[in-house]
Motif scaffolding. Sequence first.
Motif, short mmCIF file in Angstrom:
data_model
loop_
_atom_site.label_atom_id
_atom_site.label_comp_id
_atom_site.label_asym_id
_atom_site.label_seq_id
_atom_site.Cartn_x
_atom_site.Cartn_y
_atom_site.Cartn_z
N ARG A 1 0.84 -1.20 0.00
CA ARG A 1 0.00 0.00 0.00
C ARG A 1 0.87 1.25 0.00
NH1 ARG A 1 -3.53 -0.02 5.04
NH2 ARG A 1 -4.10 2.08 4.32
N ILE A 2 0.29 2.36 -0.45
CA ILE A 2 0.86 3.70 -0.24
C ILE A 2 -0.31 4.56 0.22
CG2 ILE A 2 1.90 5.73 -1.29
CD1 ILE A 2 3.37 3.92 -3.22
N GLY A 3 -0.28 4.93 1.50
CA GLY A 3 -1.39 5.72 2.05
C GLY A 3 -2.70 4.98 1.92
N ASP A 4 -3.68 5.62 1.28
CA ASP A 4 -5.00 5.01 1.13
C ASP A 4 -5.08 4.07 -0.07
OD1 ASP A 4 -5.91 6.43 3.32
OD2 ASP A 4 -6.62 8.13 2.13
N PHE A 5 -4.04 4.01 -0.88
CA PHE A 5 -4.04 3.12 -2.05
C PHE A 5 -3.51 1.75 -1.62
CE2 PHE A 5 -3.58 7.41 -3.94
CZ PHE A 5 -4.71 7.40 -4.76
N VAL A 6 -4.40 0.78 -1.53
CA VAL A 6 -4.06 -0.54 -0.99
C VAL A 6 -4.20 -1.60 -2.08
CG1 VAL A 6 -4.61 -2.25 0.80
CG2 VAL A 6 -4.92 0.20 1.28
N VAL A 7 -3.20 -2.48 -2.19
CA VAL A 7 -3.27 -3.59 -3.15
C VAL A 7 -4.21 -4.65 -2.58
CG1 VAL A 7 -1.97 -5.40 -4.32
CG2 VAL A 7 -0.91 -3.15 -3.95
N LYS A 8 -5.41 -4.72 -3.17
CA LYS A 8 -6.40 -5.72 -2.73
C LYS A 8 -6.48 -6.89 -3.69
CE LYS A 8 -9.16 -2.24 -0.31
NZ LYS A 8 -10.32 -1.35 -0.38
N ASP A 9 -6.17 -6.62 -4.96
CA ASP A 9 -6.14 -7.67 -5.99
C ASP A 9 -4.79 -7.60 -6.68
OD1 ASP A 9 -8.98 -8.54 -5.81
OD2 ASP A 9 -9.35 -6.47 -6.43
N PRO A 10 -4.37 -8.70 -7.33
CA PRO A 10 -3.08 -8.67 -8.04
C PRO A 10 -3.03 -7.48 -9.01
CG PRO A 10 -3.93 -10.91 -7.95
CD PRO A 10 -5.00 -10.02 -7.40
N MET A 11 -1.89 -6.77 -9.02
CA MET A 11 -1.76 -5.55 -9.82
C MET A 11 -0.44 -5.56 -10.59
SD MET A 11 -1.69 -1.59 -8.48
CE MET A 11 -0.03 -1.66 -7.77
#
Length: 340
Positions: free
Chosen positions: A54-64
């Motif tokens: 993650r960076i701040g509010d941007f969270v890896v929830k699915d493969p990216m």
Amino acid sequence: MAAPGQNLAVVVHRAGDLRLENHPIPEPGPNEVLLRMHSVGICGSDVHYWQHGRIGDFVVKDPMVLGHEASGTVVKVGSGVTHLKPGDRVAIEPGVPREMDEFCKTGRYNLSPTIFFCATPPDNGNLCRYYKHSASYCYKLPDNVTFEEGALIEPLSVGIHACKRAGVTLGSKVFVSGSGPIGLVNVLVAKMMGAAAVVITDFTIQVKNETPQEVASKVESLLGCMPEITVECTGVQACIQAGIYATRSGGTLVLVGLGPEMVTVPIVNAAVREVDIRGIFRYCNTWPVAIALLASKRINVKPLVTHRFPLEKALEAFETTKRGEGVKVMLKCDPSDHSP
């Protein structure tokens, strides 16, 4: 065209989990182009998503798929695309507005809350063999601009946007805090925009255990005066503090580096000396400017690339970046062409 499935991609699944995977080759929509990717730089944010998820509010929830500093060759165009054709070499602007909102109307589309941005959850990036992108945000590269220069337009754009927000002009005295890739492009752009003198930490000033006030006085003694402009590229609390103390009364501090959400800074010192504190968020309207600068050879970003890896060795490339080796690590995505 590669066979189906021959679209190797660098994918982060969660914190600490980075994989090389084969994805289907995408089909471009009416206003999109399909690109055979050539050069993609690794950014600190790519490493951060891999390490922390993650960076701040941007969270890896699915493969990216990672990657947003990129260039490639058009291999297929959508039915509505008229300004590009197969074979065109292009640089990719990774931020594409999804709607014509108030920010787009005023030319500040980077602030649009619904913007698509490569390798920012949930949007996939372009660190892969084949990638489709909005044709309007693919910019044709002149013959004398290399693919790697095209990929470096992304970090260069941060410097252009920051120095514009700072108001760098003829004769400016500038202090750049942090000498990573973003600090270095800010030095290049500040000089290009007419700065008379630029001081940068880790090069002209070695910072070890000095207090922020001591760093500020070092800057002043080196420049012979306090700088009108400070560009802070680390996001570290002590560096932001030093930036405020260093900047001349009536000057401008631009915050480029992003650190923790809450930082303690001498805001009253800035307020009573009328030091303007400005933020930047990525960039906007910078690709044409950057291409013109590169094509005219007014700016040289080539020395920033210190390491090159084929896409198959992406995990090794990411480890190299994590260790802080060199300046910019570049991945070569086209197995038939590893030229710069």
